[in-house]
Design an enzyme around this catalytic site. Sequence first.
Site, PDB file in Angstrom:
ATOM      1  NE  ARG A 171       7.620  21.177  74.372  1.00  0.00           N
ATOM      2  CZ  ARG A 171       8.832  20.662  74.669  1.00  0.00           C
ATOM      3  NH1 ARG A 171       9.433  19.848  73.827  1.00  0.00           N
ATOM      4  NH2 ARG A 171       9.433  20.970  75.798  1.00  0.00           N
ATOM      5  CE1 TYR A 203      -8.521  30.696  56.757  1.00  0.00           C
ATOM      6  CE2 TYR A 203      -6.209  30.498  57.349  1.00  0.00           C
ATOM      7  CZ  TYR A 203      -7.515  30.765  57.706  1.00  0.00           C
ATOM      8  OH  TYR A 203      -7.805  31.101  58.990  1.00  0.00           O
ATOM      9  CG  ASP A 258      -5.377  23.970  53.296  1.00  0.00           C
ATOM     10  OD1 ASP A 258      -6.253  23.190  53.700  1.00  0.00           O
ATOM     11  OD2 ASP A 258      -5.157  25.083  53.815  1.00  0.00           O
ATOM     12  CE  LYS A 290     -11.311  26.679  59.820  1.00  0.00           C
ATOM     13  NZ  LYS A 290     -10.353  27.052  58.789  1.00  0.00           N
TER      14      LYS A 290
HETATM   15  C1  PLP Z   1      -9.078  27.696  58.702  1.00  0.00           C
HETATM   16  C2  PLP Z   1      -8.141  27.323  57.634  1.00  0.00           C
HETATM   17  C3  PLP Z   1      -6.757  27.248  57.870  1.00  0.00           C
HETATM   18  C4  PLP Z   1      -6.140  27.637  59.203  1.00  0.00           C
HETATM   19  O1  PLP Z   1      -6.501  26.770  60.229  1.00  0.00           O
HETATM   20  P1  PLP Z   1      -6.701  27.223  61.761  1.00  0.00           P
HETATM   21  O2  PLP Z   1      -7.154  25.959  62.418  1.00  0.00           O
HETATM   22  O3  PLP Z   1      -7.719  28.309  61.788  1.00  0.00           O
HETATM   23  O4  PLP Z   1      -5.376  27.700  62.250  1.00  0.00           O
HETATM   24  C5  PLP Z   1      -5.950  26.836  56.827  1.00  0.00           C
HETATM   25  N1  PLP Z   1      -6.447  26.534  55.614  1.00  0.00           N
HETATM   26  C6  PLP Z   1      -7.762  26.612  55.353  1.00  0.00           C
HETATM   27  C7  PLP Z   1      -8.263  26.260  53.988  1.00  0.00           C
HETATM   28  C8  PLP Z   1      -8.660  27.006  56.341  1.00  0.00           C
HETATM   29  O5  PLP Z   1      -9.964  27.089  56.065  1.00  0.00           O
END
Ligand code: PLP
Length: 378
Positions: free
Chosen positions: A47, A100, A173, A198
């Site tokens: 961890r 998001y 983000d 993603k």
């Molecule tokens: C999918 C997504 C998240 C969250 O991420 P997870 O891996 O699903 O927890 C945050 N911001 C954006 C823009 C996303 O597309």
Amino acid sequence: MKFETQAIHAGQDPDPLTGAVVPPIYQTSTYKQDGVGGTRGGYEYSRSGNPTRKALEECLAALENGAAAFAFASGMAAEDCLLRTLCRPGDHVLIPADAYGGTFRLFDKVLSRWGVSYETVRQDDLQAVDRAAANRKPKLIWAETPTNPLLSIIDIRALGEVAHGHGALLVTDNTFASPYLQRPLDLGADVVVHSTTKYIGGHSDVVGGALIVKDAAHTADLAFNQNATGGVAGPFDAWLTLRGVKTLAVRMDRHCANAARVAEMLTGHPAVSEVFYPGLSGHPGHELAKAQMRDFGGMVSFRVAAGERAAAEVCGRTRVFILGESLGGVESLIEQPARMTHASASGSPLEVPADLIRLSVGIEDASDLLDDLRQALG
Ligand SMILES: *Cc1c(COP(=O)(O)O)cnc(C)c1O
């Protein structure tokens, strides 16, 4: 080293023991100590630290040009750790009016109960952001660009100036653009957030998240909280993400080229009332996107002229585009945000049009994608 080279080599020197070219999956929870306190390289428990995760963290720090990176079990785990590291009860945060859905839910349903308040502001209106920041002295401004799912472009440099002018941090983000297309830390952001699920992972086979900080100021606190709250990326997930990120540049080039073709086709289609893609010259953020991004990305959204039901039917008729949530993988995906990814924003300022369809344009042959959408639109 240039981006493509770093993606393949940063943090990924051949294994010193065997020469293995790919960093091994250190699938271990603990490490033998050579006498009490005699750790090898500081590893005592996975961890707190794991070499496969460390390889990913070093690679991501290099790709975003940051001082340090932290890998998590999901994008949401990364966001939660960041916000509970930077904010205290009583702090206020400005979030975009187009974000998001899960990020909105984290602020609205979880952090608000812990005394961290938020307000939504349209970030393409910098004066509105400046006024809100002057009023409430936020701890941080949360930005997303291109936004999800409406693909607005936010001026990261200008927003950073507004944030810093009011003593706030700018968090960006960067999931939709990926570091190949846009590097927010170079433009003035303090922290970058990723859902590595993603584009960075890129193959729809792993969920993960990351934080990358610009300078060392928050590194110790984040490292402490990453370990203290424990939402870390496991070794196999880190390895899959590293495997994915090596091809990020070539994948993104194809995502962008295919998305441009799709956006162009949709723009002329009689069943489509509006297309959102920053690469279109009529998009309000087109010039800004040109200046702050290498290319316009692989996400395209559009509205179906015949309305919500017709949009759902289009989503059910595609054969190459798979109906599903998420984005950024090699395969094309289609979804209806109001009923899927953004259902949690229903009734909020972040509600999206019911007739909206969001495409994650994959790296298949472009003509197959165009044919599929044409048949689905009828
Ligand atoms: C999918 C997504 C998240 C969250 O991420 P997870 O891996 O699903 O927890 C945050 N911001 C954006 C823009 C996303 O597309």
